[in-house]
Structure formats: C-alpha cells, structure tokens
Write an enzyme that holds these catalytic residues in place. Structure first.
Site, PDB file in Angstrom:
ATOM      1  N   ARG A  21       0.821  -1.216   0.000  1.00  0.00           N
ATOM      2  CA  ARG A  21       0.000   0.000   0.000  1.00  0.00           C
ATOM      3  C   ARG A  21       0.854   1.265   0.000  1.00  0.00           C
ATOM      4  O   ARG A  21       0.585   2.174  -0.790  1.00  0.00           O
ATOM      5  CB  ARG A  21      -1.005  -0.017   1.144  1.00  0.00           C
TER       6      ARG A  21
ATOM      7  N   ASN B 236      -6.765  -3.003   1.604  1.00  0.00           N
ATOM      8  CA  ASN B 236      -6.720  -4.465   1.610  1.00  0.00           C
ATOM      9  C   ASN B 236      -8.120  -5.014   1.812  1.00  0.00           C
ATOM     10  O   ASN B 236      -8.935  -4.405   2.504  1.00  0.00           O
ATOM     11  CB  ASN B 236      -5.881  -4.986   2.783  1.00  0.00           C
TER      12      ASN B 236
END
Length: 81
Positions: free
Chosen positions: A21, A39
């Site tokens: 990320r 996620n």
C-alpha cells in the site's frame, strides 16, 4: 485518449504485509493520481483517477516493480464511470 479516467485495479497474490500500500501511494503521488488503496480478503484494491497515461503507468509499475517481498499473481483493471 484525453481527459481523466477512473479505474478499479485489483492485485492478487502476496501483497499484504509487504509494504504494497505505501508503494502504491508513492506511485500515485508521483503520477499525480487521486484515489485510494486498501486491503480486503482478495488482496489489494486500488481506485485511481487521473490522466489515462498516468493510470496505465501505475498499472504497469504495480505489475513490474512491486516491493521485493510481494508476489503479484494477478492484476485486473476495471473502468469506473
């Protein structure tokens, strides 16, 4: 192609807990894209909006330059109105 596009990019494989990320956030900033990354049970989802060439560059970088511990098995891109 000109203007702006928005795409939902799904990344599957070993992409959680490996710095994926923050990697995507850095790419999005570099390419001047807006959106989000998160996620879920299937992997990482990215919603990116900006110039078509910048979104394409993000997708290519996700496929080819993922963090060292990541294993990208599949990347799918879906246009979002």
């Amino acid at each position: 192609m000109s203007g702006r596009v928005r795409s939902l990019i799904r990344v599957e494989g070993i992409v959680q807990g490996v710095g994926f990320r923050p990697f995507v956030h850095g790419l999005a900033s570099r390419y001047g894209l807006a959106g989000l990354v998160g996620n879920d049970g299937g992997g990482v989802f990215i919603e990116a909006e900006g110039p078509p060439t910048a979104v394409a560059a993000l997708v290519e970088a996700v496929r080819e330059r993922a963090p060292a511990l990541a294993v990208v098995e599949r990347v799918s891109v879906t246009p979002v109105p």
